[in-house]
Design an enzyme around this catalytic site. Structure first.
Site, mmCIF file in Angstrom:
data_model
loop_
_atom_site.group_PDB
_atom_site.id
_atom_site.type_symbol
_atom_site.label_atom_id
_atom_site.label_comp_id
_atom_site.label_asym_id
_atom_site.label_seq_id
_atom_site.Cartn_x
_atom_site.Cartn_y
_atom_site.Cartn_z
ATOM 1 N N SER A 530 0.843 -1.188 0.000
ATOM 2 C CA SER A 530 0.000 0.000 0.000
ATOM 3 C C SER A 530 0.885 1.247 0.000
ATOM 4 O O SER A 530 1.693 1.424 -0.913
ATOM 5 C CB SER A 530 -0.952 -0.035 1.204
ATOM 6 O OG SER A 530 -1.933 0.966 1.118
ATOM 7 N N HIS A 645 -8.028 -5.022 -0.743
ATOM 8 C CA HIS A 645 -6.762 -4.344 -0.484
ATOM 9 C C HIS A 645 -5.751 -5.262 0.196
ATOM 10 O O HIS A 645 -4.558 -4.989 0.172
ATOM 11 C CB HIS A 645 -7.011 -3.095 0.365
ATOM 12 C CG HIS A 645 -5.838 -2.189 0.443
ATOM 13 N ND1 HIS A 645 -5.145 -1.755 -0.679
ATOM 14 C CD2 HIS A 645 -5.200 -1.626 1.505
ATOM 15 C CE1 HIS A 645 -4.161 -0.964 -0.308
ATOM 16 N NE2 HIS A 645 -4.159 -0.867 1.001
#
Length: 673
Positions: A530, A645
């Site tokens: 991320s 995610h």
């Protein structure tokens, strides 16, 4: 391309079409190449099976949350890959093998409805805890459907509250009303893709007739409302998120909304008669990073003399706080080591006492408290080589150990050390090193994050243990600026134009590992996800000679278009606005996608992402792969078709993804294996 990519030149925009036929065909081709290269050996299969054993182990700690008389747990294993939501009583939980009541079987539900459901959580109606708003996503995306569930009859409520797939905010008001922010139609979402409007929805009425409570602006991040059901202290709040760090806070009353006069970047919480305010920047005489307390009604009446419950210093910062019925627990870090205190309000002020004696080089985390009925708390203690121990306590009484995690790898001879590197501006940057001290440099895996005030603290990982440490590798964790290890100042000092400090800190830690003889540049691998994936991209493009291999997972890499993809607009407060020339001037310098050159040599790179990641667009990784592949750089790519995610939707996918990472790193960093 012999030169770096220009601001408006992007031949790979077509890869931003997440589920486009051409883009997915390209994804499957890249996946096949990577799987053929890394996943076909006996060592890979053995490693994958070993990691799956850790993830599916029956003797893992089943962490719980109290909801009324029950302790709830969500559990995934080989028999329940998508998981079961289950519950038990405290008396049963204390036993070696508790009897669990299945509340909802996500695998069975998905099979019955022919849906790829992934559990996203549940919001329970207080105080009776008879109903829940269950959230389920398709493939692990942030967007989810919402359905009302009966916790007595253990079934979905016919004609109950239900929302279609969206990034929604929901919360109970009472048995027949909820607050809801969702996709109400055109114009109802912010530029970040989150709810711009929050409404009050009454049972038995169509969503279209819900009453509007507040409307934000398209450039806001989101708007949400919530109800505090504490008997005698019932309150309703509305928050308008101006950006990732600033919000307007309102008390909803019968006469309308009352603005709470606190700084926009402060965080607030209310518990019974108390209002707590956490400052991010200086507020009058109160420093940044402080925790302030005042009686709620007094504050509304104009009282501004607040009690300082916590004030940071050079070494110590507040991480979070949690209420029990009568006490406030504060969790702090002192040079990235945990410390817990209990504060008790009384007629003569607040009384302070330690909560638990936490050993060195471990972390202590409050898992749950009971702020409504008792002073119960659950505390988890673990370290890099110390499996988790779950304690249950009641403030003022001795705590009991209720669960202990098994050892998943042999840590004999493995030590944990903390060192400090010196960054380019002279700042001391702490980092942990875990491994056997052999006196010789060896394969080392360094990780970091450096953003959003997120702290990386010691904790046990059976997968890192088996995949890396048990095989002779050294593991290092960099506590760089941008994180929260030293509170808000550690974070705010590296935002926007100052973000270079994040990258300088990480490079300083990498250099320090080499200088200490722990590893060499050729044996040093790095991994981040991320925002940490952005960190990996910057290391790749700006410090390629410092590393032997790089893994970037669900990464942010295109800093020219990040704000135009999915939730990216909400991150401009952290990084800057690429449409502003002054901001693009520094973003351009560190945008990995715009700093790849065909004539330069880069260390081997593995990119991992997910098609169903609706937070960080998979096109960041896709376009980086295409760009590097075009110039014949040493790069490979894997995109899980589901997983959100986290890039994985169940333990099987996590084990496969992790095995790919470790196989890649061992091949590139330890040539004898």
């Amino acid at each position: 391309m012999s030169e770096s990519l220009g601001a408006e030149e992007d031949p790979y925009l077509w890869l931003e079409d997440v589920t486009g036929e051409e883009a997915l065909r390209w994804v499957r081709e890249r996946n096949a190449e990577t799987v053929a290269e890394l996943a076909g050996t006996a060592r890979f299969l053995e490693l994958q099976d070993s990691l799956r054993e850790v993830l599916d182990a029956d003797d893992r700690i089943p962490y719980v949350r109290r909801r009324g008389r029950y302790l709830y747990n969500f559990w995934q294993d080989a028999a329940n890959p998508r998981g079961v939501w289950r519950r038990t009583t405290l008396e049963e939980y204390r036993t070696e093998r508790p009897a669990w009541e299945i509340v909802l079987d996500v695998d069975a539900l998905g099979a019955a409805e022919e849906e790829n459901w992934v559990w996203q959580g549940a919001t329970v109606l207080w105080p009776e805890c008879r109903r829940a708003l269950v959230e389920l996503s398709r493939g692990g995306a942030d967007a989810s459907v919402v359905r009302e569930f009966d916790l007595v009859d253990l079934r979905f409520v016919e004609d109950g509250f239900e929302l279609a797939e969206a990034k929604s905010n929901i919360g109970w008001i009472d048995d027949d009303r909820i607050y809801v922010g969702t996709d109400f139609g055109p114009g109802s979402l912010t530029n970040s893709g989150y709810p711009r409007v929050v409404k009050e929805w009454r049972r038995g009425t169509p969503l279209s007739e819900a009453t509007t409570v507040f409307e934000g602006k398209p450039e806001d991040v989101s708007v949400h409302a919530y109800h505090d059901p504490t008997e005698g202290f019932e309150r309703d709040f509305v928050h308008r998120g101006l950006d990732f760090w600033r919000s307007e806070k309102y008390l909803r009353t019968a006469d309308g909304l009352v603005r709470l006069e606190v700084p926009e970047d402060a965080r607030i919480s209310a518990h019974r008669e108390w209002l707590l305010i956490t400052t991010r920047t200086e507020w009058g005489k109160y420093p940044a990073g402080a925790l302030l307390g005042v009686r709620f009604d007094d504050f509304l009446a104009g009282e501004r003399e607040l009690t300082v419950l916590f004030e940071p210093d050079e070494h110590t910062a507040l991480q979070y706080h949690a209420w029990t019925r009568n006490h406030l627990i504060m969790a702090m870090l002192t040079d990235v080591k945990s410390r817990l205190e209990v504060l008790t309000p009384g007629p003569d002020g607040w009384i302070r006492a330690p909560l638990a004696d936490v050993p060195d080089m471990v972390s202590a985390e409050i898992i749950d408290t009971d702020p409504d009925e008792s002073d119960e708390y659950f505390l988890d203690v673990s370290g890099y080589t110390q499996p988790g121990t779950l304690r249950r306590g009641v403030i003022g009484e001795d705590a009991e150990t209720v669960k202990g995690a098994p050892e998943f790898f042999d840590s004999t001879g493995v030590s944990v050390r903390q060192h400090f590197a010196t960054s380019a501006d002279g700042t001391r940057v702490p980092y942990f090193v875990v491994g056997r001290e052999t006196g010789e440099p060896g394969p080392t895996l360094l990780t970091g994050y450096g953003g959003y005030e997120i702290s990386l603290t010691p904790g046990y990982s059976g997968t890192i243990g088996r995949g890396w440490l048990a095989r002779g590798g050294t593991y290092a964790v960099a506590n760089i600026r941008g994180g929260g290890e030293y509170g808000t100042r550690w974070h705010t000092s590296a935002m926007r134009a100052n973000r270079i400090k994040v990258y300088e800190d990480f490079a300083a830690v990498a250099a320090d590992l080499v200088e200490r003889g722990i590893t060499t540049p050729e044996q040093l691998g790095i991994q981040g996800g991320s925002n940490g994936g952005l960190l990996m991209g910057v290391m790749l493009t700006h410090h390629p000679d410092m590393f032997g291999a790089i893994v970037a997972q669900v990464p942010l890499l295109d800093m020219r278009r990040f704000h135009r993809m999915l939730a990216g607009a909400s991150w401009m407060a952290e990084y800057g606005d690429p449409d502003e020339p002054a901001d693009w001037a520094y973003l351009r310098h560190h945008s990995p996608y715009h700093n790849i050159h065909s004539g330069r040599s880069y260390p081997p790179l593995l990119l991992i992402t997910s098609t169903r990641d609706d937070r960080v667009h998979p096109a960041h990784a896709r376009k980086m792969m295409a760009r590097m592949r075009e110039s014949a750089h040493d790069v490979r790519y894997y995109e899980n078709i589901e997983g959100g995610h986290g890039a994985a939707a169940d333990n099987e996918q996590i084990a496969f993804k992790s095995a790919l990472v470790y196989e890649f790193l061992w091949r590139k960093l330890d040539y004898d294996r």
